[in-house]
Design a protein around this motif. Structure first.
Motif, short mmCIF file in Angstrom:
data_model
loop_
_atom_site.label_atom_id
_atom_site.label_comp_id
_atom_site.label_asym_id
_atom_site.label_seq_id
_atom_site.Cartn_x
_atom_site.Cartn_y
_atom_site.Cartn_z
N HIS A 82 0.85 -1.17 0.00
CA HIS A 82 0.00 0.00 0.00
C HIS A 82 0.90 1.24 0.00
O HIS A 82 2.12 1.13 0.21
N PRO A 83 0.35 2.42 -0.24
CA PRO A 83 1.18 3.62 -0.35
C PRO A 83 2.00 3.95 0.90
O PRO A 83 3.05 4.60 0.80
N ASN A 84 1.55 3.54 2.08
CA ASN A 84 2.25 3.87 3.32
C ASN A 84 3.23 2.80 3.77
O ASN A 84 3.76 2.87 4.89
N HIS A 85 3.47 1.81 2.94
CA HIS A 85 4.30 0.67 3.34
C HIS A 85 5.71 1.11 3.74
O HIS A 85 6.25 0.67 4.76
N LEU A 86 6.32 1.98 2.97
CA LEU A 86 7.68 2.44 3.31
C LEU A 86 7.66 3.22 4.62
O LEU A 86 8.57 3.04 5.46
N ASP A 87 6.67 4.05 4.82
CA ASP A 87 6.59 4.81 6.08
C ASP A 87 6.50 3.87 7.28
O ASP A 87 7.11 4.13 8.33
N GLU A 88 5.75 2.78 7.15
CA GLU A 88 5.63 1.83 8.25
C GLU A 88 6.96 1.13 8.52
O GLU A 88 7.31 0.85 9.67
N THR A 89 7.71 0.85 7.47
CA THR A 89 9.02 0.22 7.65
C THR A 89 10.00 1.19 8.29
O THR A 89 10.82 0.80 9.14
N LEU A 90 9.92 2.45 7.93
CA LEU A 90 10.77 3.46 8.57
C LEU A 90 10.41 3.61 10.04
O LEU A 90 11.29 3.85 10.88
N ARG A 91 9.12 3.48 10.36
CA ARG A 91 8.71 3.50 11.77
C ARG A 91 9.38 2.37 12.53
O ARG A 91 9.90 2.55 13.64
N ALA A 92 9.37 1.17 11.94
CA ALA A 92 10.00 0.02 12.59
C ALA A 92 11.49 0.25 12.78
O ALA A 92 12.07 -0.12 13.80
N GLN A 93 12.13 0.88 11.80
CA GLN A 93 13.55 1.18 11.93
C GLN A 93 13.81 2.12 13.12
O GLN A 93 14.76 1.93 13.88
N ARG A 94 12.93 3.09 13.31
CA ARG A 94 13.10 4.00 14.45
C ARG A 94 12.94 3.26 15.77
O ARG A 94 13.63 3.54 16.75
N VAL A 95 12.00 2.30 15.81
CA VAL A 95 11.82 1.50 17.02
C VAL A 95 13.09 0.70 17.30
O VAL A 95 13.55 0.62 18.45
N VAL A 96 13.67 0.11 16.26
CA VAL A 96 14.90 -0.66 16.43
C VAL A 96 16.01 0.22 17.00
O VAL A 96 16.70 -0.16 17.96
N GLU A 97 16.19 1.39 16.42
CA GLU A 97 17.25 2.27 16.89
C GLU A 97 17.02 2.68 18.34
O GLU A 97 17.96 2.72 19.15
N HIS A 98 15.77 2.97 18.68
CA HIS A 98 15.45 3.36 20.05
C HIS A 98 15.74 2.23 21.04
O HIS A 98 16.36 2.44 22.09
N MET A 99 15.30 1.03 20.71
CA MET A 99 15.43 -0.08 21.63
C MET A 99 16.86 -0.57 21.74
O MET A 99 17.29 -1.00 22.83
N ARG A 100 17.61 -0.53 20.67
CA ARG A 100 19.01 -0.96 20.75
C ARG A 100 19.81 -0.07 21.71
O ARG A 100 20.72 -0.55 22.39
N ARG A 101 19.47 1.19 21.76
CA ARG A 101 20.17 2.08 22.70
C ARG A 101 19.88 1.70 24.15
O ARG A 101 20.62 2.12 25.05
N ARG A 102 18.86 0.91 24.36
CA ARG A 102 18.49 0.49 25.71
C ARG A 102 18.80 -0.97 25.97
O ARG A 102 18.29 -1.57 26.91
N GLY A 103 19.63 -1.55 25.11
CA GLY A 103 20.11 -2.91 25.33
C GLY A 103 19.21 -4.01 24.81
O GLY A 103 19.43 -5.18 25.12
N TYR A 104 18.21 -3.65 24.02
CA TYR A 104 17.31 -4.67 23.48
C TYR A 104 18.04 -5.47 22.40
O TYR A 104 18.65 -4.88 21.49
N PRO A 105 17.98 -6.81 22.44
CA PRO A 105 18.81 -7.62 21.55
C PRO A 105 18.21 -7.83 20.16
O PRO A 105 17.85 -8.95 19.78
N THR A 106 18.10 -6.78 19.40
CA THR A 106 17.65 -6.91 18.02
C THR A 106 18.73 -6.36 17.11
O THR A 106 19.40 -5.38 17.46
N PRO A 107 18.99 -6.98 15.97
CA PRO A 107 20.08 -6.54 15.10
C PRO A 107 19.89 -5.11 14.59
O PRO A 107 18.76 -4.66 14.39
N ALA A 108 21.00 -4.43 14.38
CA ALA A 108 20.95 -3.08 13.83
C ALA A 108 20.46 -3.12 12.39
O ALA A 108 20.77 -4.04 11.63
N TRP A 109 19.67 -2.12 12.04
CA TRP A 109 19.24 -1.96 10.65
C TRP A 109 20.23 -1.04 9.94
O TRP A 109 20.50 0.07 10.40
#
Length: 318
Positions: free
Chosen positions: A60-87
Motif C-alpha cells: 500500500h502507499p504507506n508501506h515504506l513509512d511503516e518500515t521506517l517506523r519500525a527502523q526508528r523502534v529498532v534504533e530506540h530499543m538498541r540504545r536500551r540494550g534490546y537484543p535486536t540486530p541493527a538496521w
C-alpha cells in the motif's frame, strides 16, 4: 540461489537500490531459513561483513513509512540494550520495500522451550516504558476484543490498513460456524465491561512468540528479529502471545502459569481478558481466511481453554 549471481527483474532492482543506499556492491549469498512473512536473504556487502536483506512487495502507499517506523523502534530499543540486530538501511523500489540488517551468527529456534520462554520474559521487561512510536497495539486490541466501532470510541486512532482489514475480517468470524460463533460470543462477553486503555507506555514487539523470530546460540537467546509490526502499548501483549504458544506443549504448563501471573500484575483481569480475546480472534482469523478448515477446531478448543484458565484465575483472585 548461488553465490555471486545477480538476478533479473524486481530483485535485481532491489539489489541495485540497496547498493546505492549503502554505497557498496551487494552480492547474494543465499536464502536463510525462516522468514515466514517475507523471507530473508543473506548478502555480502563489498568490504564489509555479511548482512540480511528482507524485501517484500509494496502492499500500500504507506508501506515504506511503516518500515521506517519500525527502523526508528529498532534504533530506540538498541540504545536500551534490546537484543535486536541493527538496521543498516531501509528503502523502496517501484514494486518492493526492503530493509537491510546486521547478520547474527545464530540459529532460529525450532520451538520455544521453558528456558527460552523464561529468557523472553526477561527480554520483554526491557520494553517497559519504552514506547517511542504512536502505533498503539493496546487500543487496537481493545477495539478487536470488544468489537467497538472506531468512530465511536473517541480514541486517537493510528491504525494501519492491515489492522483495519483484520478488524473487518474478524467481525465476520461468527458466520463461519456455530462453534466459532459460540467462542466469539464468549470472548465478547468476557470483555463486555472492560474499559478502553488509558495509555500505551511500553514498546510492543507483536510477534515475539514465533520461534523463527528468536535467534539462539548454545541455548541462549542472542537476538529477536522481525520487528516490522512493532509499536506501543503494554508489554503484556507479548506475554499473552507467549501464553497462546505454551498450550502446544505440556512441558510449558509451569511457565504459562508464571506468564499469567505477570500479565495480571501488569494489566489486571479486564486487561488480560481483552488481550486474550484479541489474540484468540487473530488466531481464528488466519485459518478461516486461508481456508485451512482442519485447523479451526484446534484453535477453537485452545481458545476455550485459555478462557477457562483465565476464569479460574479470576475466581482465585476474587
Amino acid at each position: 540461489m548461488n553465490q555471486g549471481t545477480h538476478p533479473e527483474g524486481p530483485l535485481a532492482e532491489v539489489l541495485d537500490d540497496v547498493a546505492g543506499a549503502v554505497g557498496a556492491e551487494v552480492t547474494l549469498l543465499g536464502r536463510l531459513p525462516g522468514g515466514v512473512n517475507g523471507g530473508a536473504t543473506r548478502v555480502q556487502l563489498a568490504g564489509s561483513a555479511a548482512a540480511v536483506l528482507k524485501a517484500v512487495p509494496r502492499a500500500h502507499p504507506n508501506h515504506l513509512d511503516e518500515t521506517l517506523r519500525a527502523q526508528r523502534v529498532v534504533e530506540h530499543m538498541r540504545r536500551r540494550g534490546y537484543p535486536t540486530p541493527a538496521w543498516l538501511g531501509v528503502g523502496a523500489t517501484a514494486t518492493h520495500v526492503w530493509q537491510l540488517m546486521d547478520f547474527v551468527d545464530a540459529a532460529a529456534a525450532s520451538e520455544l522451550t521453558p528456558s527460552l520462554v523464561e529468557q523472553l520474559m526477561e527480554i520483554i521487561e526491557l520494553q517497559a516504558g519504552q514506547a517511542s512510536e504512536p502505533y498503539d497495539h493496546w487500543s487496537y486490541a481493545w477495539r478487536v476484543a470488544t468489537a467497538q466501532d472506531p468512530a465511536s470510541t473517541g480514541l486517537d486512532l493510528n491504525e494501519t490498513r492491515e489492522q483495519s482489514r483484520l478488524r473487518r475480517s474478524m467481525a465476520r468470524l461468527p458466520g463461519y460456524s456455530s462453534e466459532v460463533s459460540d467462542l466469539v460470543e464468549r470472548l465478547r462477553l468476557v470483555c463486555a465491561d472492560a474499559p478502553p486503555p488509558r495509555d500505551a507506555p511500553d514498546m510492543v514487539h507483536a510477534d515475539l512468540a514465533t520461534p523463527s523470530n528468536i535467534l539462539v546460540r548454545d541455548g541462549a537467546v542472542v537476538a529477536v528479529v522481525d520487528v516490522g509490526n512493532a509499536g506501543s502499548g503494554t508489554r503484556a501483549i507479548d506475554l499473552t502471545n507467549l501464553v497462546w504458544y505454551t498450550f502446544r506443549d505440556p512441558l510449558l504448563d509451569d511457565v504459562r502459569r508464571r506468564l499469567w501471573t505477570r500479565i495480571l500484575d501488569l494489566v489486571g483481569l479486564d486487561g488480560a481478558a481483552v488481550l486474550t480475546a484479541a489474540h484468540v480472534l487473530h488466531m481464528l482469523e488466519i485459518p478461516v481466511r486461508d481456508g485451512r478448515h482442519d485447523v479451526v477446531p484446534g484453535v477453537v478448543k485452545r481458545g476455550h481453554r485459555a478462557l477457562d484458565e483465565l476464569n479460574a484465575l479470576r475466581w482465585s483472585r476474587a
